[in-house]
Write an enzyme that holds these catalytic residues in place. Structure first.
Site, short mmCIF file in Angstrom:
data_model
loop_
_atom_site.label_atom_id
_atom_site.label_comp_id
_atom_site.label_asym_id
_atom_site.label_seq_id
_atom_site.Cartn_x
_atom_site.Cartn_y
_atom_site.Cartn_z
N THR A 164 0.84 -1.21 0.00
CA THR A 164 0.00 0.00 0.00
C THR A 164 0.88 1.25 0.00
OG1 THR A 164 -0.10 -0.03 2.41
CG2 THR A 164 -1.94 -1.07 1.24
N ALA A 165 2.17 1.09 -0.31
CA ALA A 165 3.10 2.22 -0.19
C ALA A 165 3.36 2.85 -1.56
CB ALA A 165 4.40 1.74 0.46
N ARG A 166 4.29 2.30 -2.30
CA ARG A 166 4.57 2.76 -3.65
C ARG A 166 4.91 1.55 -4.51
NH1 ARG A 166 2.34 6.65 -2.53
NH2 ARG A 166 3.02 8.83 -2.52
N ASP A 200 -2.24 -2.19 -3.90
CA ASP A 200 -3.02 -0.94 -4.05
C ASP A 200 -2.24 0.08 -4.88
OD1 ASP A 200 -5.24 0.83 -3.44
OD2 ASP A 200 -3.91 1.87 -2.03
N GLU A 255 1.85 3.69 -12.26
CA GLU A 255 0.39 3.83 -12.23
C GLU A 255 -0.04 5.18 -12.81
OE1 GLU A 255 0.02 3.30 -7.87
OE2 GLU A 255 -0.72 5.37 -7.81
N HIS A 304 -5.11 2.35 -6.11
CA HIS A 304 -4.54 3.34 -5.17
C HIS A 304 -5.64 4.03 -4.34
CE1 HIS A 304 -0.89 6.16 -4.47
NE2 HIS A 304 -1.67 6.11 -3.40
N GLY A 357 -5.68 3.81 -0.84
CA GLY A 357 -5.26 3.81 0.56
C GLY A 357 -5.86 4.90 1.41
N SER A 358 -5.78 6.14 0.94
CA SER A 358 -6.24 7.25 1.79
C SER A 358 -7.64 7.74 1.39
CB SER A 358 -5.25 8.40 1.72
OG SER A 358 -5.26 8.97 0.42
#
Ligand code: 8YV
Length: 320
Positions: free
Chosen positions: A237-239, A263, A268, A286, A288-289
């Site tokens: 879920t980072a990069r 994610d 991307e 992507h 996550g947030s």
């Protein structure tokens, strides 16, 4: 008193937009399509600050082309690998990000991917939607139970620590790899590893929560994957840049990695199409947030940082 001028290139949640319009001479130039450096520099003509996001690359050339009026850049993200921090510093431009306020949301997506990958949620849903479910059977969609398994977290910042808290609730034992060992009140019994080798062999589930950038590029390569226990779950879920996609795809095909939950992807929104053929890869765009709470807090925090810099103060979210 004249308000400072702020170029806003990211589409903001309404309350954040309203505050920006009230506190700044806000110049909205939002885009979902990444702009090139000269286009950003043109838009920034005469502004004091820029509010951007991870879809725009502010490399050394772009920062070099910004007008002298720009004193602060706020990014609507915790990560700042899309900004050349050294180039900004050299021009006396302060960069502010949005750490911490998105940690719970991102850790929730991490937990969701761990559960979803280990319990084969994507495959189960696809089976049902395809009308291919023939009924209950004792060997249908057998996955990995999390309780009692070891979760290895690469990067024990605030997202990693929130994930550890959640995973403890699922009965997982926490292992971690971090630049520095955490104090006991943050470690909470998690097992710190001083080498990748000892860490990787302890990962029934590996979660990547470390920042992107040159130092971590392709950290998860074929050699490190080989150290994981056979059938391990890998979650990122980072990069995307931390993962060598070709190596992970090969390992998902051979079964050495049992499942992956991703994610984020290198390049991307483009990604290695090899993942699409793999039933054991659970893929998200992507997210996550992407909660209302996190996105509003991110926008407010970025504005706080920009306002502080323009007022001559040092905000807590200044990237050092
Ligand atoms: C952001 C992220 O939502 O904060 C980060 O670093 O990766 C995301 O959660 C996104 O990148 C928006 O800029």
């Amino acid at each position: 008193m004249t308000k400072p001028a702020l170029l806003i290139t990211v589409r903001l949640p309404e309350p954040v937009k309203a505050r920006a319009a009230q506190a700044f001479e806000a110049r909205f130039a939002t885009t979902d399509t990444p702009r090139t450096g000269p286009a950003i520099a043109d838009l920034a003509h005469g502004v004091d600050a820029i509010l951007t996001s991870t879809i725009e690359r502010l490399d050394a050339a772009t920062i070099g082309a910004l007008p002298d009026s720009v004193r602060a850049i706020g990014t609507f993200s915790a990560g700042y690998d899309h900004i050349d921090i050294a180039a900004a510093r050299a021009r006396g431009i302060a960069v502010c990000n949005t750490p911490d306020v998105l940690s719970v949301a991102t850790a929730e997506i991490g937990m969701l991917l761990i559960l979803g990958a280990a319990r084969r949620v994507g495959e189960g849903e696809r089976l049902l939607r395809a009308g291919a479910w023939k009924g209950w059977s004792p060997d249908l969609m057998i996955g990995m139970q999390l309780s009692g398994k070891r979760l290895g977290i690469l990067g024990m910042g605030s997202i990693g620590r929130n994930l550890a808290r959640m995973a403890r609730g699922f009965g997982m034992e926490i292992h971690y790899r971090n630049r520095t060992r955490l104090p006991p009140e943050q470690e909470l019994g998690a097992i710190h590893h001083t080498s990748d080798d000892s860490f990787l062999v302890a990962c029934d589930v590996l979660s990547i929560n470390a920042p992107g950038g040159a130092a971590t590029r392709h950290w998860l390569n074929a050699a490190r994957i080989a150290r994981l226990p056979r059938g391990a779950v890998v979650v990122n879920t980072a990069r995307g840049s931390l993962v060598d996609d070709a190596a992970l795809i090969a390992a998902l095909k051979s079964g050495h990695v049992g499942y992956a939950g991703l994610d984020v992807f290198e390049g991307e929104p483009n990604f290695n199409p090899g993942y699409l053929d793999l039933p054991n890869a659970l893929l998200l765009p992507h997210m996550g947030s992407s909660t209302r709470e996190a996105r509003e807090a991110m926008g407010m925090y970025a504005l706080d940082g920009i306002a502080a810099v323009l007022a001559g103060r040092t905000p807590p979210n200044l990237v050092k």
